[in-house]
Design an enzyme around this catalytic site. Structure first.
Site: not given
Length: 414
Positions: A131, A208, A211, A234, A372
């Site tokens: 991303h 990261d 997700q 999320k 993105c």
């Protein structure tokens, strides 16, 4: 949380769906089929109630008040942090920082840690499918000191090329940044192996997890990552909330990210001393209600059999892939061996935005565009994809509705 969710030993997505008010509506005259969960998840009533109760009863600033509301708000705020500590299996509350989301968490590390340790000639490795929020902050940090951001190659299947990664890990590499799960492709990266390889080369690593946390149990101590970032919205929590986990020793040596109230111990025009962790990185009035809501989302997820949830989502993804295999003109984008959350595809000869518009007319919410993640889209030679992304409340019937919607869209577009 619903009684069903609180007492589940298995998993029933249809029962849990009733906990989410936004899913009970119609869009364009059709029952809502919400498949845009990688962008943001819907919120259960338990999270909505936690936010409402905080603002209705306890609203006050934290830590420094001399009255009952401030005391209650402070307890709720710090109890929320403790729940996140347990959720991640962090070492202590000193290792869990509140942020506005994954983007700010990564920027914090880039602006504080990276800029304080990088020098000319150093390298930051970032996978080619990241991303933008896990690319641009490192570019900004590198520009200040003459360091270099280098892409870890990704195969045409959408998987990190581990041999290439190993070859890049030399003495110049000071930091690696990689997503737990690709938001654009759904690829689940081999982060345990990548963390170990980074450490063997003397580099630190940030994951990261935006997700990742909605789909998997995350144990930061077992992973041994140096930093782990995620967003509340999320994982069924409020927008504007996020967490940065960092190893205490690293956070102690890092300079503050923002200046202002709360992050200071003493201030004078002769100099300023800073607060202890985690408050050193939390300048200004925090999103107190958001933290309370995020804690409610943690409680909601922890009240569900996470192994059964993961099995449900895996089966849902497999079913989508089975349906895709028999759907003429559909091309999957990203065919990694292990995929979670996101099902990314194109219809031959059709722009993704047109597909998304026609699905919306049928009450089916998906995301279209480059997500993105422009570098990986450029590598694949495409403008973007249609992305259907799944959450705990999605069912096989939702997948069937998606493909029925695509069949109908084809009659207008082809």
């Amino acid at each position: 949380m619903s009684v069903a969710a609180a007492t589940m030993t298995g998993f029933d997505a249809k029962t849990l769906r009733a906990d989410f008010p936004a899913l009970q509506q119609e869009v364009n005259g059709q029952p809502l089929i919400y498949l845009d969960n990688a962008a943001t998840t819907q919120k259960p009533q338990a999270v909505i109630d936690a936010l409402s109760n905080y603002y209705s009863r306890d609203n006050s600033n934290v830590h420094r008040g001399a009255h009952a509301l401030s005391d209650r708000a402070t307890v709720a705020f710090e109890d929320a942090r403790k729940k996140v500590v347990q959720f991640l299996n962090a070492g202590s509350s000193k290792e869990v920082l509140w942020t506005r989301g994954t983007t700010e968490s990564i920027n914090l590390v880039a602006s504080s840690y990276a800029r304080s340790v990088l020098k000319e000639g150093d390298r930051i490795l970032v996978s080619a499918m990241e991303h933008h929020s896990n690319i641009v902050p490192w570019q900004l940090a590198a520009q200040t000191c003459g360091a270099e951001v280098v892409a870890i190659p990704v195969s045409e299947n959408g998987e990190v090329e581990l041999d290439a990664y190993k070859a890049l890990l030399d003495e110049r590499v000071k930091l690696v940044a990689v997503g737990h799960v690709s938001n654009a492709l759904g690829t689940v990266n081999p982060i345990r192996e990548m963390i170990q390889l980074a450490h063997d080369a003397g580099a630190k690593i940030l994951i990261d997890g935006a997700q990742g946390v909605p789909h998997f149990d995350v144990d930061v101590q077992a992973l041994d990552c140096d930093f782990y970032a995620f967003s509340g919205h999320k994982m069924y929590g409020p927008t504007g909330t996020g967490v940065l986990y960092g190893k205490e020793a690293l956070l102690e040596q890092m300079p503050p990210y923002h200046g202002g109230g709360e992050m200071i111990k003493t201030v004078s025009f002769d100099g300023t001393t800073f607060n202890e962790l985690p408050f050193k990185f939390e300048a200004g009035t925090p999103n107190i209600g958001g933290a309370v809501g995020l804690a409610a989302a943690v409680d909601y997820l922890q009240g569900i059999d996470r192994a059964a949830l993961a099995a449900h989502e895996t089966a849902l993804m497999q079913y989508a892939h089975e349906r895709a295999a028999g759907f003429e003109g559909l091309k999957r984008i990203g065919c990694a061996k292990t995929i979670a959350g996101a099902f990314s595809f194109l219809l031959e000869g059709v722009h993704p935005a047109d597909v998304g518009m026609l699905l919306d007319q049928q009450g089916i919410a998906v995301r279209t565009g480059d997500h993105c993640a422009q570098p990986i889209m450029k590598q694949f030679g495409i403008p973007g994809t249609v992305r259907a992304s799944f959450a705990l409340y999605n069912t096989r019937e939702d997948v069937d509705a998606l493909f029925a919607g695509l069949e109908k869209a084809k009659t207008f577009l082809l």
